[in-house]
Design a protein around this motif. Structure first.
Motif, mmCIF file in Angstrom:
data_model
loop_
_atom_site.group_PDB
_atom_site.id
_atom_site.type_symbol
_atom_site.label_atom_id
_atom_site.label_comp_id
_atom_site.label_asym_id
_atom_site.label_seq_id
_atom_site.Cartn_x
_atom_site.Cartn_y
_atom_site.Cartn_z
ATOM 1 N N VAL A 143 28.038 -15.391 44.609
ATOM 2 C CA VAL A 143 26.857 -16.536 43.560
ATOM 3 C C VAL A 143 25.882 -17.527 45.020
ATOM 4 O O VAL A 143 26.870 -17.869 46.381
ATOM 5 C CB VAL A 143 27.277 -17.848 42.963
ATOM 6 N N ASP A 144 24.937 -16.832 44.775
ATOM 7 C CA ASP A 144 23.748 -17.033 45.766
ATOM 8 C C ASP A 144 23.602 -18.610 45.477
ATOM 9 O O ASP A 144 23.693 -19.724 44.860
ATOM 10 C CB ASP A 144 22.441 -16.232 46.271
ATOM 11 N N ALA A 145 22.278 -18.917 46.178
ATOM 12 C CA ALA A 145 21.339 -20.572 46.178
ATOM 13 C C ALA A 145 21.575 -20.955 44.848
ATOM 14 O O ALA A 145 21.453 -22.138 44.586
ATOM 15 C CB ALA A 145 20.541 -20.706 47.348
ATOM 16 N N ASP A 146 20.963 -20.134 44.371
ATOM 17 C CA ASP A 146 20.074 -20.062 43.012
ATOM 18 C C ASP A 146 21.227 -20.451 41.729
ATOM 19 O O ASP A 146 20.236 -20.419 40.605
ATOM 20 C CB ASP A 146 18.790 -18.993 43.032
ATOM 21 N N GLY A 147 22.461 -19.696 41.721
ATOM 22 C CA GLY A 147 23.627 -19.851 40.919
ATOM 23 C C GLY A 147 23.588 -18.398 39.904
ATOM 24 O O GLY A 147 24.358 -17.878 39.473
ATOM 25 N N LYS A 148 22.643 -17.241 41.300
ATOM 26 C CA LYS A 148 23.157 -16.071 40.700
ATOM 27 C C LYS A 148 23.495 -15.234 41.724
ATOM 28 O O LYS A 148 24.235 -15.464 42.884
ATOM 29 C CB LYS A 148 21.958 -15.279 40.389
ATOM 30 N N LEU A 149 24.539 -14.069 40.576
ATOM 31 C CA LEU A 149 25.523 -13.020 41.504
ATOM 32 C C LEU A 149 24.224 -12.481 42.626
ATOM 33 O O LEU A 149 23.488 -11.753 41.934
ATOM 34 C CB LEU A 149 25.648 -12.408 40.503
ATOM 35 N N THR A 150 24.852 -11.983 43.567
ATOM 36 C CA THR A 150 24.653 -11.728 44.475
ATOM 37 C C THR A 150 25.159 -9.863 44.392
ATOM 38 O O THR A 150 24.252 -8.503 45.078
ATOM 39 C CB THR A 150 24.963 -11.570 45.805
ATOM 40 N N GLY A 151 26.000 -9.252 43.197
ATOM 41 C CA GLY A 151 26.406 -7.624 43.456
ATOM 42 C C GLY A 151 27.743 -7.414 44.308
ATOM 43 O O GLY A 151 27.941 -7.159 44.495
ATOM 44 N N HIS A 152 27.970 -8.364 45.423
ATOM 45 C CA HIS A 152 29.032 -8.456 46.262
ATOM 46 C C HIS A 152 30.073 -9.261 46.180
ATOM 47 O O HIS A 152 30.481 -10.449 45.572
ATOM 48 C CB HIS A 152 28.636 -9.275 47.581
ATOM 49 N N PRO A 153 31.200 -8.644 46.720
ATOM 50 C CA PRO A 153 32.413 -9.974 46.244
ATOM 51 C C PRO A 153 32.914 -11.083 47.326
ATOM 52 O O PRO A 153 31.793 -10.833 47.877
ATOM 53 C CB PRO A 153 33.667 -8.602 46.862
ATOM 54 N N ASP A 154 33.101 -11.427 46.669
ATOM 55 C CA ASP A 154 33.644 -12.848 47.692
ATOM 56 C C ASP A 154 34.727 -12.859 48.265
ATOM 57 O O ASP A 154 35.732 -13.645 47.172
ATOM 58 C CB ASP A 154 32.971 -14.549 46.713
ATOM 59 N N GLY A 155 35.130 -12.733 49.338
ATOM 60 C CA GLY A 155 36.479 -12.344 49.630
ATOM 61 C C GLY A 155 36.802 -11.336 49.361
ATOM 62 O O GLY A 155 36.146 -10.469 49.060
ATOM 63 N N ARG A 156 38.372 -11.015 49.778
ATOM 64 C CA ARG A 156 39.502 -10.319 49.566
ATOM 65 C C ARG A 156 39.747 -10.119 48.224
ATOM 66 O O ARG A 156 39.667 -10.621 47.704
ATOM 67 C CB ARG A 156 40.454 -10.493 50.209
ATOM 68 N N THR A 157 39.346 -8.383 47.823
ATOM 69 C CA THR A 157 39.541 -8.099 46.722
ATOM 70 C C THR A 157 41.044 -8.099 46.467
ATOM 71 O O THR A 157 41.775 -7.515 46.999
ATOM 72 C CB THR A 157 38.997 -6.809 46.590
ATOM 73 N N PRO A 158 41.637 -8.341 44.569
ATOM 74 C CA PRO A 158 43.509 -7.589 44.494
ATOM 75 C C PRO A 158 43.536 -6.229 44.606
ATOM 76 O O PRO A 158 43.265 -5.675 43.214
ATOM 77 C CB PRO A 158 43.989 -9.025 43.822
ATOM 78 N N TYR A 159 42.983 -5.118 45.814
ATOM 79 C CA TYR A 159 42.859 -4.583 44.796
ATOM 80 C C TYR A 159 43.414 -4.138 46.328
ATOM 81 O O TYR A 159 44.204 -3.678 48.025
ATOM 82 C CB TYR A 159 42.104 -3.155 45.322
ATOM 83 N N GLY A 160 44.750 -2.358 46.196
ATOM 84 C CA GLY A 160 45.700 -1.860 47.037
ATOM 85 C C GLY A 160 46.591 -2.917 47.652
ATOM 86 O O GLY A 160 47.659 -3.852 46.974
ATOM 87 N N GLU A 161 46.735 -3.188 48.724
ATOM 88 C CA GLU A 161 47.168 -3.963 49.815
ATOM 89 C C GLU A 161 47.021 -5.992 49.502
ATOM 90 O O GLU A 161 47.598 -6.756 49.515
ATOM 91 C CB GLU A 161 47.815 -3.529 51.050
ATOM 92 N N GLY A 162 45.049 -5.452 49.391
ATOM 93 C CA GLY A 162 45.348 -6.918 48.992
ATOM 94 C C GLY A 162 45.741 -8.051 47.632
ATOM 95 O O GLY A 162 45.975 -8.510 47.596
ATOM 96 N N LYS A 163 45.948 -6.607 46.556
ATOM 97 C CA LYS A 163 46.470 -6.961 45.833
ATOM 98 C C LYS A 163 47.961 -7.869 45.855
ATOM 99 O O LYS A 163 48.210 -8.814 45.270
ATOM 100 C CB LYS A 163 47.119 -5.995 44.050
ATOM 101 N N ALA A 164 48.809 -7.114 46.590
ATOM 102 C CA ALA A 164 50.275 -7.404 47.345
ATOM 103 C C ALA A 164 49.839 -8.504 47.284
ATOM 104 O O ALA A 164 51.188 -9.568 47.580
ATOM 105 C CB ALA A 164 50.489 -6.172 47.635
#
Length: 488
Positions: free
Chosen positions: A163-184
């Motif tokens: 979320v940007d400074a204006d409180g809107k979504l940028t369309g990018h993930p924030d941090g690691r995604t829980p997918y594959g090894e990330g979910k583990a």
């Protein structure tokens, strides 16, 4: 006799339930559920994409790229992040509040009805054991949040969005995604923070990217597995279970459904006419309800398997409660109760071209759910009908539920019974939503399972403890749905 084709009634799915019910109790045991393809049939992101296309607020090129990317193998976290960069463009510039509201709407109308009944029962079984249940998904909180709330799941793991400074979504993930090894990794971190013993815990998933996730626990299960996960499960000796999917709608089902509505209206008109000839409007209504219910169920190929039917006749008049799942409920009520009842329904049904005229003939009390004063006034004729010996039928949720879990119960039905001095009788419908989903028009043949619970005396209830009393009745529905009569 129970329906032998009920999805959870036998085989590997029933063994899963049995394993959970025999497992240790307590929050130290975790139950981690993947979401898309495991708890729901299909992929929740597609509901969002369809919405954006319908409202012309997404470029066709983005949709085509999303579909193309979705057909590729997403084996690694990096693969998934690239996929997310494409889909994230749709939400860039929107506020989290917008997406939360949209997620709730789409869950109610599209995603919720695709929850596998077997998955719902597994979640309920884990909750009953006091396990720490987690919805663990690479989807966003806008997709998994409404599902977790509806299923009674407290914990979620999901892809956070920036979320940007204006409180809107940028369309990018924030941090690691829980997918594959990330979910583990996310599951291991969660377990450490919540004192969950992974060696005694359960995990369920359908995708081969979730092999690392499943391997984090001592009791993994491959659910509706892809080819890659099915092979991995065979190599590792993991249990495999395939949930029953939604039935397919073809020309035969369409024709059956048309015959169903024709049978309902024709049977009702015939019965009403015969009763009026005999000089009794109420007799005509009762005959029309019974005949219309019988003919419509016959045409649809739907039969009823009823436990506790004697409770219907032992304590009338009464306020009959039913958990509302689809339009099929109306036909089931006609075939089940036969007559001598008046419905209470939301005012929107008064203008329904199919059911509106019929419900007006049945002296339905139409209530405005947004206007409490009007709702109370609209219930006054229902009190008089109860006092005259005519039962009342009402869905205490006020609307159709999106999942097998009944939504919160409103208090109107209970006020009605208290004021009229009659009992409430719960009618628990197990699978009408499976034969005809929430917003569908097509009915599929099968056996509708109904449990009629003993009458509940409300004469001693008062306003001080009404919320608690009402919730206890809702809990009866949850308990009955999770432990169906004759199966445990």
């Amino acid at each position: 006799m129970s329906d032998p084709d009920a999805p959870i009634a036998g085989g590997a799915a029933a063994q899963l339930l049995e394993d959970v019910r025999n497992s240790p109790e307590g929050p130290q045991v975790g139950a981690f559920f993947d979401f898309d393809g495991t708890v729901i049939a299909g992929y929740s992101v597609m509901a969002f994409m369809r919405h954006h296309l319908r409202n012309f607020d997404v470029h066709l090129s983005t949709t085509l790229k999303t579909l193309a990317a979705g057909t590729q193998k997403l084996e690694t976290e990096e693969d998934f992040r690239k996929f997310l960069q494409i889909t994230g463009r749709t939400w860039a510039g929107r506020t989290p509040e917008e997406l939360e509201q949209l997620g709730q709407q789409l869950f109610r109308d599209e995603i919720g009805p695709s929850v596998y009944p077997e998955a719902w029962r597994l979640v309920r079984a884990h909750l009953e054991r006091g396990h720490t249940v987690v919805l663990a998904s690479s989807a966003t909180r806008f997709q998994v949040g409404p599902a977790a709330k509806a299923l009674g799941i407290e914990h979620t793991l999901y892809t956070a969005l920036e979320v940007d400074a204006d409180g809107k979504l940028t369309g990018h993930p924030d941090g690691r995604t829980p997918y594959g090894e990330g979910k583990a990794a996310a599951v291991k971190d969660f377990a450490a923070a919540h004192q969950v013993d992974l060696d005694t815990s359960f995990a369920y998933s359908n995708g081969n990217e979730d092999v690392p996730f499943l391997a984090t626990v001592g009791r993994p299960t491959a659910v509706n597995p892809s080819g890659g996960l099915r092979r991995a499960a065979a190599e590792r000796g993991w249990p495999v279970v395939d949930f029953a999917g939604r039935p397919w709608s073809g020309p035969v089902e369409v024709a059956r459904t048309a015959g169903t509505y024709a049978g309902m209206m024709g049977g009702f008109a015939t019965g009403l006419g015969l009763g009026l000839i005999g000089g009794s409007r109420r007799a005509g209504l009762n005959m029309g309800i019974g005949l219309g219910g019988d003919l419509s169920l016959l045409a649809s190929g739907v039969s009823l398997d009823v436990h506790g039917a004697h409770h219907i006749w032992d304590s009338q008049p009464a306020v009959f409660l039913f958990n509302h799942q689809s339009q099929l409920d109306v036909l089931v009520l006609g075939g089940l109760l036969r007559g001598n009842f008046a419905p209470v329904a939301k005012k929107e049904l008064a203008t329904n071209p199919l059911f509106g005229p019929l419900m007006r003939l049945l002296e339905t009390a139409f209530i405005d759910r947004a206007d409490n004063a009007q709702a109370r006034k609209a219930l006054e004729p229902a009190v008089e009908r109860l006092r005259s010996g005519v039962s009342v039928v009402i869905a205490p949720e006020g609307t159709r539920s999106a999942t097998p879990s009944p939504g919160p119960f409103k208090k109107g039905a209970f006020h009605l019974a208290m004021q009229a001095g009659v009992p409430v009788i719960p009618l628990v419908f197990r699978n009408t939503g499976e034969l005809m989903s929430r917003n569908a028009m097509i009915i599929h043949p099968g056996v509708v399972q109904v449990a009629v619970l003993p009458p509940i005396d409300v004469s001693g209830w008062d306003a001080e403890d009404l919320d608690e009393r009402v919730e206890s009745v809702r809990q009866l529905y949850l308990d009955t749905l999770a432990h169906w009569p004759g199966e445990d």
